[in-house]
Design a protein around this motif. Structure first.
Motif, PDB file in Angstrom:
ATOM      1  N   VAL A   6       6.911  -3.519  -2.787  1.00 48.70           N
ATOM      2  CA  VAL A   6       6.910  -3.929  -1.377  1.00 48.70           C
ATOM      3  C   VAL A   6       6.014  -3.012  -0.561  1.00 48.70           C
ATOM      4  CG1 VAL A   6       8.353  -4.281   0.658  1.00 48.70           C
ATOM      5  CG2 VAL A   6       9.208  -4.931  -1.607  1.00 48.70           C
ATOM      6  N   TYR A   7       6.138  -1.713  -0.798  1.00 53.68           N
ATOM      7  CA  TYR A   7       5.301  -0.745  -0.075  1.00 53.68           C
ATOM      8  C   TYR A   7       3.830  -0.947  -0.421  1.00 53.68           C
ATOM      9  CZ  TYR A   7       3.416   3.697   1.532  1.00 53.68           C
ATOM     10  OH  TYR A   7       2.669   4.654   2.163  1.00 53.68           O
ATOM     11  N   ALA A   8       3.553  -1.246  -1.691  1.00 49.97           N
ATOM     12  CA  ALA A   8       2.169  -1.461  -2.110  1.00 49.97           C
ATOM     13  C   ALA A   8       1.558  -2.669  -1.413  1.00 49.97           C
ATOM     14  CB  ALA A   8       2.099  -1.621  -3.629  1.00 49.97           C
ATOM     15  N   LEU A  20       0.736  -1.739   2.068  1.00 48.40           N
ATOM     16  CA  LEU A  20      -0.456  -0.891   2.085  1.00 48.40           C
ATOM     17  C   LEU A  20      -1.719  -1.736   1.988  1.00 48.40           C
ATOM     18  CD1 LEU A  20      -1.705   1.980   1.949  1.00 48.40           C
ATOM     19  CD2 LEU A  20      -1.504   1.831  -0.540  1.00 48.40           C
ATOM     20  N   ARG A  21      -1.722  -2.744   1.115  1.00 47.55           N
ATOM     21  CA  ARG A  21      -2.889  -3.614   0.989  1.00 47.55           C
ATOM     22  C   ARG A  21      -3.132  -4.378   2.292  1.00 47.55           C
ATOM     23  NH1 ARG A  21      -5.855  -5.606  -3.062  1.00 47.55           N
ATOM     24  NH2 ARG A  21      -4.464  -4.740  -4.663  1.00 47.55           N
ATOM     25  N   GLN A  22      -2.075  -4.863   2.931  1.00 44.93           N
ATOM     26  CA  GLN A  22      -2.234  -5.584   4.193  1.00 44.93           C
ATOM     27  C   GLN A  22      -2.836  -4.678   5.267  1.00 44.93           C
ATOM     28  OE1 GLN A  22       1.629  -7.155   5.098  1.00 44.93           O
ATOM     29  NE2 GLN A  22       1.654  -8.563   3.335  1.00 44.93           N
TER      30      GLN A  22
END
Length: 458
Positions: free
Chosen positions: A266-268, A271-273
């Protein structure tokens, strides 16, 4: 010196035997004072001579203690230069003394006083065995020197040094046996242990030097990689990462990739967004790390990148710098661990890009209690080191030479003697056409001067 001191000790021991001086359990009066009283008597002259002996004894002990703090740092620096002690003991402090050696000696002295409770009876064996062991090594060392050099008249110095060595050896043996249970055993056991440790330190330094100094046997190779890959480790998007990204673009790499090791999917995704939201043009690669061993994941990434022939890899690690104490308590050192692993891989370089978060906090939230305390501590340290800072910045006050004028008062075309500190020295070319360029500085101005290797000013 060892011979004279040995005879003095023998004389004091003989007087103790003749006068039947018996040491008191309380430590006072001492055996030396008993002998002085028995020899000089109780008259006026005897009292004067008695107190002179006591004062001389105290002065000798004071000088001996002061000599340790003067001599040990120098001796330790010489031994450290020979790679038998840590190199930190060769460093001089602001006042041009071997501060680390003084600190080590102070710590050891305080520990001995605390452990023994300041008891003279407990400390005498340490002192006696340590001093006379030095005399033993000095006597036998000079004996070996005279046997090897055989300079004119060498027989008499040989006899003196050999006799001093033998006499000091006897004294060490007596103390080791008589005071073994009172603390001498520690010195007897610690001495060979310390010798072994020093030998191992020397072996470690020699191994390091053999690896780092291979260029002595072959010319250094300045190889150029056909491909230079740069990986920027990203844990979050913040100012530290942006500064590291700016630095990465200046490296002109053939391939620049931002890497995030995914522990939380979810955190990844967030981060991409955010990466896309800010429009960062560098490629972002998210690598799954199910075992949460980030250092191993970074190692695998670098090894895979190096499989391409003639490729070099640079790993950039943004590191946030926080307060000295709270920073280590509240934050981990992941960047240091990754750098340690990557630096072991051939053709790979780990570069830490620091970002001072603490300075930004101080500007944004200057009234935090922690910041007020930190500022007070820093002001105290600045006052304590004020004199040294002035010297380092070239602001020390000293008498100017009669023929010298300040740099800022120079007049073109006029010959003058200038005075200042040499800030830098640049060397170009090779002998015999080596050219030097020196920058001399004062608080108000700088002066650059160039000259050849014959020291002819241009």
């Amino acid at each position: 010196m060892a011979c004279i001191l040995g005879f003095l000790v023998a004389g004091v021991s003989y007087l103790a035997f003749v006068t039947h001086a018996t040491p008191f359990q309380a430590g006072y009066p001492s055996v030396l004072s008993e002998e002085a009283r028995a020899v000089f008597g109780t008259g006026t002259i005897g009292n004067v001579l008695f107190y002179l002996v006591q004062i001389a004894s105290a002065a000798i002990l004071y000088t001996g203690a002061n000599t340790s703090f003067n001599g040990f740092p120098f001796l330790a620096s010489f031994v450290a230069e020979d790679r038998l002690l840590p190199r930190q003991l060769t460093k001089r402090g602001h006042r041009l003394v071997f501060s680390n050696g003084i600190i080590v000696l102070t710590v050891v002295s305080v520990l001995l006083l605390v452990v023994t409770g300041g008891s003279v009876n407990a400390l005498v064996p340490f002192y006696a065995i340590g001093v006379f062991t030095g005399f033993v090594m000095a006597g036998y060392g000079m004996t070996k020197h005279h046997l090897g050099a055989r300079e004119p008249g060498w027989q008499w110095p040989l006899a003196i040094n050999l006799g001093a060595g033998i006499l000091a050896t006897i004294v060490v043996g007596i103390f080791a046996v008589a005071k073994f249970t009172e603390g001498a055993w520690l010195v007897v056991v610690a001495f060979p242990v310390l010798v072994y440790i020093l030998m191992r330190l020397n072996c470690e330094y020699r191994a390091e030097a053999s690896v780092l100094e291979k260029l002595r046997h072959s010319a250094p190779l300045e190889s150029q990689y056909a491909h230079r890959k740069v990986f920027l480790m990203v844990g979050s998007i913040d100012l530290a990462v942006l500064e590291a990204l700016r630095y990465a673009r200046g490296l002109r790499a053939s391939e620049l990739t931002a890497v995030h090791f995914m522990i939380d999917d979810v955190y990844a995704q967030r981060l991409r967004q955010r990466w896309e939201h800010f429009g960062i043009k560098a490629k972002l690669e998210i690598i799954d790390c199910p075992d949460r061993r980030i250092t191993h994941a970074a190692q695998r990434l670098v090894v895979q990148a190096l499989e391409e022939e003639n490729t070099g890899v640079t790993v950039l690690l943004p590191r946030r710098s926080y307060a000295p104490f709270l920073g280590r308590l509240l934050h981990d050192r992941t960047a240091d661990r990754i750098a340690r692993v990557v630096s072991r891989i051939p053709h790979a370089v780990a570069t830490i890009v620091p970002f001072d978060v603490q300075a930004q906090i101080r500007q944004t939230f200057p009234e935090l209690p922690e910041e007020r305390i930190t500022r007070k501590v820093e002001r105290l340290r600045e006052r304590m080191a004020g004199e040294e800072d002035r010297v380092e910045n070239g602001q020390e006050s000293h008498e100017r030479a009669p023929a010298a004028i300040p740099i800022e008062a120079l007049i073109p075309g006029q010959r003058a003697t200038v005075e200042g500190r040499v800030l830098s020295m640049e060397t170009t070319g090779s002998s015999p056409r080596t050219r030097y360029r020196a920058t001399i500085t004062t608080k108000a101005a700088n002066l650059s001067s160039s000259f050849t290797d014959r020291w002819h000013s241009r």
